[in-house]
Write an enzyme that holds these catalytic residues in place. Structure first.
Site, mmCIF file in Angstrom:
data_model
loop_
_atom_site.group_PDB
_atom_site.id
_atom_site.type_symbol
_atom_site.label_atom_id
_atom_site.label_comp_id
_atom_site.label_asym_id
_atom_site.label_seq_id
_atom_site.Cartn_x
_atom_site.Cartn_y
_atom_site.Cartn_z
ATOM 1 N N ASP A 311 -7.879 3.532 -0.923
ATOM 2 C CA ASP A 311 -7.130 4.345 0.037
ATOM 3 C C ASP A 311 -5.625 4.109 -0.082
ATOM 4 O OD1 ASP A 311 -6.646 6.038 2.150
ATOM 5 O OD2 ASP A 311 -7.861 4.942 3.597
ATOM 6 N N GLU A 360 -10.916 12.608 -0.842
ATOM 7 C CA GLU A 360 -10.434 13.136 0.438
ATOM 8 C C GLU A 360 -9.568 14.361 0.152
ATOM 9 O OE1 GLU A 360 -8.637 11.490 4.615
ATOM 10 O OE2 GLU A 360 -7.851 10.624 2.779
ATOM 11 N N GLU A 366 -11.193 13.396 10.682
ATOM 12 C CA GLU A 366 -10.353 12.316 11.191
ATOM 13 C C GLU A 366 -9.117 12.848 11.913
ATOM 14 O OE1 GLU A 366 -7.880 8.534 9.249
ATOM 15 O OE2 GLU A 366 -9.160 9.795 8.001
#
Length: 417
Positions: A311, A360, A366
């Site tokens: 990430d 992503e 989110e």
């Protein structure tokens, strides 16, 4: 002619015609390679020369000119591709920086989707810039502040356009068809499947644990409940997000997340007994050191971990594209799936490395504010170019207070996706 894993189709057989235009300028030999498919067109630049000769590229001069009367859905440029598509009824409104993919419709209701494919560490990612004339220039992303440094022979990423009706846009696999064939010989270990997620609920985050609760005392109990839920739902994987590793002492120069809680072996055994594979989150900053990263990938694979979720890349510079290449390749060597977060759009990499099961590069559940308009645009924009980790059933944070997304919306969203 190739197979795909966890994609919109399992097998692709795409025919095309190719023509190469060769040129010479000031002693340099280069070419423009053009391919025409049934559902689109693509081209790339090629520069020839003595092998391994250094090459610096300072800029690119490519453009897509939209026809008069075109109606455009364009996302303002986002380094992690996490914004929404804005409607532009007139091409004169396109005077900003935009992300790919970009969708437009002509006056006679033909749709076109613009993107790039086979983006790898020999180049940087691209953005599109408009000046209000309908010409969208394809240029370096703003994170690329220096020249691209590469070697001969060189081939740029493909610039391609899918052309047809909305079904053609949604079903296309041009990004994959323009990418190199699989470099993973044994793909028997690669399995796609739904994954259960913990982070958004807040009960397994360092910054949101209830008073008196610590990961040391409650982590195993919480994670077992999530694994049980994955079993109940028939989901294949369980994600251990931020917090599954203890925090290190970054002030002392150590890695931000390092080591394991005492209960980790028991959790791995518990998940394995239940038939649920574990995927672990990792921060990009922890994975830049070659020796440490290689050690951890092997260690996680030996422990029985099935995949990783790196990430916070937040860039499409050549340096970051090179790092993503390395992470994906080394993950494959250790039989680890990879789900890259906080990074630019997909460009067909899942054909070359089928373990790149998802990415992503989308403003997903989110974000807690996405509406029906945005959700219904995704099948014709972001989803049309590769797998996207949206977490469509994430109800926490979407259905309380000033949030406008309902439970009914979440059900409809999941079915549509």
């Amino acid at each position: 002619d190739y197979d795909l894993f966890g994609a919109k189709v399992k097998h692709v057989n795409a025919s095309y015609k190719q023509m190469t235009f060769t040129f010479e300028k000031e002693g340099a030999s280069y070419a423009i390679i053009l391919r025409v498919f049934d559902d689109g067109v693509a081209f790339r630049y090629s520069i020839n020369g003595d092998e391994s000769t250094d090459l610096s590229i300072s800029s690119e001069h490519t453009g897509v000119r939209l026809p008069n009367g075109a109606y455009t859905w364009a996302m303002n440029y986002s380094q992690s591709n996490e914004d929404v598509e804005i409607e532009h009824p007139s091409i004169t409104e396109l005077n900003y920086r935009y992300s790919m993919p970009l969708l437009y419709k002509t006056e006679d209701d033909v749709f076109a989707l613009v993107n790039e494919a086979d983006l790898n560490g020999t180049y940087c990612g691209a953005q599109m810039t408009g000046d209000g004339t309908g010409l969208l220039r394809i240029v370096f992303t703003p994170e690329q502040t220096d020249d691209v440094e590469t070697t001969l022979p060189f081939a740029s990423p493909w610039r391609y356009v899918v052309i047809g009706d909305l079904q053609t846009i949604t079903n296309n696999t041009l990004a994959e068809s323009l990418s190199p064939e699989s470099k993973v010989e044994d793909t028997s270990w690669i399995e796609a499947g739904a994954v259960d997620w913990t982070w958004l609920n807040g009960d397994l985050r360092h910054d949101q644990l209830p008073d008196g609760v610590t990961f040391e005392t409650a982590g195993l109990e919480y994670y077992k409940k999530y694994v049980d839920f994955a079993v109940e739902m028939g989901w294949k994987y369980q994600l251990l997000d931020e917090g599954w590793q203890p925090r290190g002492n970054t002030a002392a120069g150590e890695h931000e997340y390092e080591g394991y809680y005492d209960w980790m072996p028991e959790l791995i055994d518990y998940a394995a007994e239940k038939g649920v594979g574990l995927i672990v989150w990792a921060r990009k900053a922890n994975l830049t050191d070659d020796a440490y990263r290689q050690k951890m990938f092997k260690e996680w694979a030996d422990m029985g971990i099935k995949g990783i979720k790196p990430d916070f890349f937040d860039s499409q510079s050549q340096e970051i594209i090179q790092l993503l290449d390395i992470l994906t390749k080394e993950a494959a060597e250790n039989h680890l799936l990879i789900n890259i977060h906080g990074a630019g759009k997909t460009t067909g990499e899942r054909r070359t490395y089928p373990n790149a099961i998802c990415r992503e590069a989308v403003s997903g559940g989110e974000s807690c504010w996405n509406d029906a308009y945005f959700d219904c645009m995704l099948p014709f924009t972001r989803f049309a170019v590769g797998g996207a980790d949206f977490t469509p059933m994430a109800s926490y944070g979407n259905t309380f207070g000033n949030k406008t997304v309902t439970q009914a919306h979440l059900v409809a969203e999941t079915i549509m996706f």
